[in-house]
Design an enzyme around this catalytic site. Structure first.
Site, mmCIF file in Angstrom:
data_model
loop_
_atom_site.group_PDB
_atom_site.id
_atom_site.type_symbol
_atom_site.label_atom_id
_atom_site.label_comp_id
_atom_site.label_asym_id
_atom_site.label_seq_id
_atom_site.Cartn_x
_atom_site.Cartn_y
_atom_site.Cartn_z
ATOM 1 N N ASP A 113 4.484 26.970 55.131
ATOM 2 C CA ASP A 113 4.211 25.909 54.171
ATOM 3 C C ASP A 113 2.785 26.086 53.660
ATOM 4 O O ASP A 113 1.818 25.858 54.392
ATOM 5 C CB ASP A 113 4.369 24.554 54.858
ATOM 6 N N ALA A 166 4.708 30.351 45.864
ATOM 7 C CA ALA A 166 3.811 29.691 44.910
ATOM 8 C C ALA A 166 4.451 28.410 44.406
ATOM 9 O O ALA A 166 5.670 28.213 44.529
ATOM 10 C CB ALA A 166 3.498 30.611 43.726
ATOM 11 N N TYR A 171 -1.407 25.489 36.083
ATOM 12 C CA TYR A 171 -0.703 26.568 36.772
ATOM 13 C C TYR A 171 -1.477 27.872 36.656
ATOM 14 O O TYR A 171 -1.737 28.564 37.649
ATOM 15 C CB TYR A 171 0.708 26.723 36.196
ATOM 16 N N TRP A 215 8.311 36.457 33.518
ATOM 17 C CA TRP A 215 9.710 36.215 33.145
ATOM 18 C C TRP A 215 10.656 36.959 34.092
ATOM 19 O O TRP A 215 11.492 37.765 33.682
ATOM 20 C CB TRP A 215 9.951 36.618 31.697
#
Length: 293
Positions: free
Chosen positions: A39, A61, A126, A151
């Site tokens: 975690d 992430a 982000y 992507w």
């Protein structure tokens, strides 16, 4: 019996993490750690105690761009501070950290190919948090490697491609953003590119790993539908209508527009060129969707 080198893969149930676990399991002693086993919101060192590994690949992430925008402190912890702790744990046992990052560290204002030498300038939380993770990895181990992907698609978790095909089965009209460009990354290809570099400490710093060429979300969607038809998938939708990024009112965070990454450094290191994103999409769709004989 000779002991196999041990590789820890954090984020092992993610799209890329699962592909790496599968690709490397025969050659190495792979320890998969999903979010329950590791975690990143909690202190790291005790969670890795006793593992004894040579390489740790961090695919874990917080990747929901809009969630990160609304939770900057936790995003910074997961994508930034935790990476520093991972790097320090690796350094403590002379292990190597390979950290997976993103094209969202760039501001997207330049339409040219982005090399590893281009200075990052994130436009959202982000991207900021992922850039903090990059610096943490690079500054806490001279042989650490930061791999940027974008992507990402593959068989282990649904991606944009799978969502488009699912919609095309039942909907006659589809639309996707046609004024934002990047470079898709097929997880099977990425695992092959990265494999020979896992223990090569001369390959360090920043490395872009993606399929060749750039496209928009609309381009990617249309290529996916074409491949799906070739694979015999029944589709209602015939084409994909263009949307403008500015029309995406559901987005909270700003998105960088041009993030097509160059792979010259990888080509120089490996002597090989990544195949085009269209070929990668065609193979993925054929593998994933072609009916069984």
């Amino acid at each position: 019996m000779v002991r196999k080198p041990r590789i820890v893969v954090a984020g092992s149930r993610g799209r890329l993490g699962a592909a790496l676990v599968r690709a490397y399991a025969r050659r190495f002693d792979v320890v998969p750690l999903d979010r329950n086993a590791l975690d990143l919101a909690r202190p790291i060192s005790a969670q890795l105690e006793g593992l004894g590994f040579e390489v740790l690949i961090n695919c874990a992430a917080a990747t929901n761009v809009d969630w990160c925008e609304g939770n900057p402190a936790l995003a910074g912890r997961i994508n930034g501070t935790a990476v520093e702790e991972l790097a320090r744990c690796c350094a403590g046992q002379n292990a190597r950290l390979i950290h997976v990052s993103t094209d969202y560290v760039f501001d997207g204002q330049d339409a040219g190919l982005l090399t590893e030498q281009v200075e990052p300038n994130p436009v959202n939380v982000y991207g900021w948090s992922k850039r903090a993770g990059e610096l943490a990895a690079l500054n806490n181990g001279p042989d650490n490697l930061v791999v940027r992907v974008s992507w990402v698609f593959g068989p282990d978790r649904p991606s944009f491609l799978d969502q488009i095909i699912a919609k095309a089965r039942t909907e006659a009209t589809l639309a996707a953003v046609a004024d934002k460009w990047s470079s898709p990354t097929y997880t099977r290809d990425c695992a092959e590119w990265l494999g020979p570099r896992l223990f090569d400490r001369e390959v360090r710093g920043l490395l872009h790993l993606c399929n060749a060429g750039g496209c928009t979300w609309r381009d990617l969607a249309e290529e996916g539908l074409t491949a799906a038809r070739h694979a015999g998938v029944p589709l209602r939708a015939e084409s994909v209508e263009p949307l403008r990024l500015a029309e995406m009112t559901g987005f909270t965070a700003q998105r960088p527009v041009h993030t097509v990454m160059a792979t010259q450094r990888f080509q120089q290191l490996s002597g090989e060129s990544p195949r085009g994103w269209q070929n990668a999409v065609a193979e993925y769709i054929a593998r994933q969707y072609r009916p069984s004989p």
